[in-house]
Design a protein around this motif. Structure first.
Motif, PDB file in Angstrom:
ATOM      1  N   ASP A 163       0.851  -1.190   0.000  1.00  0.00           N
ATOM      2  CA  ASP A 163       0.000   0.000   0.000  1.00  0.00           C
ATOM      3  C   ASP A 163       0.884   1.237   0.000  1.00  0.00           C
ATOM      4  O   ASP A 163       1.675   1.448   0.925  1.00  0.00           O
ATOM      5  CB  ASP A 163      -0.919   0.013   1.226  1.00  0.00           C
ATOM      6  N   TYR A 195      -7.236  -0.955  -8.338  1.00  0.00           N
ATOM      7  CA  TYR A 195      -6.179  -1.596  -7.549  1.00  0.00           C
ATOM      8  C   TYR A 195      -6.019  -3.039  -8.021  1.00  0.00           C
ATOM      9  O   TYR A 195      -6.849  -3.582  -8.758  1.00  0.00           O
ATOM     10  CB  TYR A 195      -6.483  -1.527  -6.043  1.00  0.00           C
ATOM     11  N   TYR A 196      -4.913  -3.650  -7.611  1.00  0.00           N
ATOM     12  CA  TYR A 196      -4.549  -4.986  -8.079  1.00  0.00           C
ATOM     13  C   TYR A 196      -4.792  -5.977  -6.955  1.00  0.00           C
ATOM     14  O   TYR A 196      -4.363  -5.760  -5.818  1.00  0.00           O
ATOM     15  CB  TYR A 196      -3.077  -4.990  -8.476  1.00  0.00           C
ATOM     16  N   GLU A 197      -5.488  -7.066  -7.257  1.00  0.00           N
ATOM     17  CA  GLU A 197      -5.709  -8.103  -6.254  1.00  0.00           C
ATOM     18  C   GLU A 197      -5.864  -9.467  -6.918  1.00  0.00           C
ATOM     19  O   GLU A 197      -6.620  -9.619  -7.871  1.00  0.00           O
ATOM     20  CB  GLU A 197      -6.960  -7.792  -5.412  1.00  0.00           C
ATOM     21  N   TRP A 201      -7.015  -6.669 -12.051  1.00  0.00           N
ATOM     22  CA  TRP A 201      -7.287  -5.291 -11.678  1.00  0.00           C
ATOM     23  C   TRP A 201      -8.752  -5.134 -11.313  1.00  0.00           C
ATOM     24  O   TRP A 201      -9.631  -5.602 -12.024  1.00  0.00           O
ATOM     25  CB  TRP A 201      -6.916  -4.346 -12.817  1.00  0.00           C
ATOM     26  N   LEU A 225      -8.688   5.722  -2.115  1.00  0.00           N
ATOM     27  CA  LEU A 225      -8.044   4.801  -3.044  1.00  0.00           C
ATOM     28  C   LEU A 225      -8.205   5.342  -4.466  1.00  0.00           C
ATOM     29  O   LEU A 225      -9.315   5.608  -4.915  1.00  0.00           O
ATOM     30  CB  LEU A 225      -8.675   3.412  -2.916  1.00  0.00           C
ATOM     31  N   TYR A 227      -6.116   5.160  -8.635  1.00  0.00           N
ATOM     32  CA  TYR A 227      -5.116   4.446  -9.423  1.00  0.00           C
ATOM     33  C   TYR A 227      -3.886   5.319  -9.599  1.00  0.00           C
ATOM     34  O   TYR A 227      -3.976   6.524  -9.820  1.00  0.00           O
ATOM     35  CB  TYR A 227      -5.664   4.066 -10.795  1.00  0.00           C
ATOM     36  N   LEU A 231       1.787   1.259  -9.711  1.00  0.00           N
ATOM     37  CA  LEU A 231       1.202  -0.059  -9.404  1.00  0.00           C
ATOM     38  C   LEU A 231       1.399  -1.015 -10.583  1.00  0.00           C
ATOM     39  O   LEU A 231       1.668  -2.200 -10.396  1.00  0.00           O
ATOM     40  CB  LEU A 231      -0.292   0.072  -9.082  1.00  0.00           C
ATOM     41  N   ARG A 243      -1.743  -8.125  -3.519  1.00  0.00           N
ATOM     42  CA  ARG A 243      -2.595  -6.933  -3.603  1.00  0.00           C
ATOM     43  C   ARG A 243      -1.737  -5.678  -3.542  1.00  0.00           C
ATOM     44  O   ARG A 243      -0.808  -5.589  -2.735  1.00  0.00           O
ATOM     45  CB  ARG A 243      -3.607  -6.903  -2.454  1.00  0.00           C
ATOM     46  N   ARG A 245      -2.198  -1.333  -3.720  1.00  0.00           N
ATOM     47  CA  ARG A 245      -3.139  -0.210  -3.741  1.00  0.00           C
ATOM     48  C   ARG A 245      -2.388   1.111  -3.537  1.00  0.00           C
ATOM     49  O   ARG A 245      -1.272   1.120  -3.035  1.00  0.00           O
ATOM     50  CB  ARG A 245      -4.194  -0.365  -2.637  1.00  0.00           C
TER      51      ARG A 245
END
Length: 397
Positions: A163, A195-197, A201, A225, A227, A231, A243, A245
């Motif tokens: 993060d 965000y990436y998880e 995306w 939050l 973009y 990231l 993840r 963010r």
């Protein structure tokens, strides 16, 4: 050691020029160029070093850029112009045989869209030319990537959760102002979050997700939050990340103004007819808002930007928080600019220093986390952006 050409004489360009001039053992010749030569001359006057050269150049024009590069023959170009101009400057660097560094990824003028694909596509051309292109060497992107690389090198076998947290707790005493180019700033925060998880995306509505995070020496601030381009490269270069963010703080008054700007159509980036002329509402708004360059004198408070990381070391889970706090007043006293310009400009200078010292010199197109972080981290402490670490604390994320 080397010749540097700085393109852009705004707030960040002013800081870059000051910091480059403070390191004459590395930067033996300096030129500042922008569309308005008088702005470059004003920066030189503020620095008090008449040996710094200035020039006028249209950064949208490859031929003009190439002619300037061929004339001055810099070893590296620091691009702190607008993100729209990244590709023309990269083209000119290839034509003139000059290495390249920027602080923000390319985005097309007609779409508010951040993506490295356009610049990554230049990789082979820079390799074949034996030139280095360093992308995203401000603070975020930039130091955020170096922090991550440093954490991966020294503190983790596997980074799993990242993060990036960006707080500006300063007060410029204006009803509404942006801390860097208003056009870029408003485009950035009014688009969808992302965000990436777990390998994909996830898209959110603009500023939909927010929570209070506690920042050192500042306290809790509502963090949103959104973009941010680093990231994209970090999840590619650290595939163990589950993840990633990016969070940024905004005050309620700022968000209220922003909502009004959007609701009345002033955030539009398409052309409208006005008295028989074509104008872009956001560009008009930029012309009437306070210039970020002029905010420094009355700016109080500080910024706090860092990476909060969770992952594995020797099979055990650990957390790590690395950050910098930057005083707006201290930045202004040193360079005449506020802390947001300072935190972007100092790393750009350090990146160019890394290149000229041969430490970050590798043909191709690279993001900052792909180089050795240690010498860069050492220079952050020396050049005005000291960093601090918290081990196994509560990350709040």
């Amino acid at each position: 050691m080397g010749k540097v050409l700085i393109i852009g004489a705004g707030g960040v360009g002013t800081v870059v020029a000051h910091k480059v001039a403070q390191n004459p053992d590395v930067f033996t010749e300096i030129m500042i160029a922008s569309r308005t030569k008088s702005k470059c001359d004003a920066v030189v006057k503020a620095i008090g070093n008449p040996a710094i050269k200035t020039a006028r150049v249209d950064a949208d024009n490859v031929d003009e850029l190439t002619a300037l590069f061929d004339s001055f023959k810099p070893d590296i170009v620091i691009n702190v112009a607008l993100p729209y101009q990244d590709l023309t400057i990269m083209e000119a660097c290839l034509k003139s045989g000059v290495s390249y560094l920027d602080t923000a990824n390319y985005e097309p003028k007609d779409v508010a869209h951040f993506e490295y694909s356009w610049q990554w596509a230049y990789k082979k051309r820079f390799e074949d030319a034996g030139l280095t292109a360093i992308l995203g060497c401000g603070f975020d992107p930039g130091v955020s990537g170096v922090y991550t690389a440093y954490a991966a090198k020294h503190h983790f076998d596997e980074i799993q959760y990242l993060d990036i947290v960006d707080c500006n707790a300063g007060n410029h005493h204006k009803a509404f102002a942006t801390n860097f180019n208003p056009e870029i700033n408003i485009r950035e925060i009014t688009q969808n979050g992302r965000y990436y998880e777990n390998g994909q995306w996830v898209t959110t509505k603009p500023l939909e997700i927010h929570k209070a995070l506690t920042y050192p020496n500042i306290g809790p601030r509502d963090s949103y939050l959104l973009y941010h381009e680093e990231l994209e490269s970090l999840v590619k270069n650290y595939p163990t990340i589950k993840r990633a963010r990016f969070w940024m703080t905004f005050g309620q008054e700022y968000l209220t103004h922003l909502r009004v700007i959007q609701n009345i159509g002033m955030a539009r980036i398409d052309e409208v007819d006005y008295n028989g002329m074509k104008i872009v509402p956001l560009q008009f708004l930029k012309a009437v808002l306070p210039n970020p360059q002029d905010l420094g004198e009355n700016y109080e408070g500080e910024t706090s930007i860092g990476c909060r990381i969770r992952g594995l070391k020797d099979g055990k889970e650990h957390t790590y928080y690395v950050y910098n706090n930057c005083s707006h007043q201290a930045a202004y006293k040193e360079t005449g600019m506020q802390g947001v310009s300072y935190t972007t400009g100092v790393p750009a200078m350090i990146g160019a220093m890394m290149y000229l010292k041969g430490l970050w010199k590798r043909p191709g197109v690279w993001n900052v986390e792909e180089f050795d972080p240690d010498p860069f981290m050492e220079q952050l402490n020396k050049q005005g952006l000291p960093w601090h670490e918290v081990f196994d604390g509560d990350l709040e994320v």
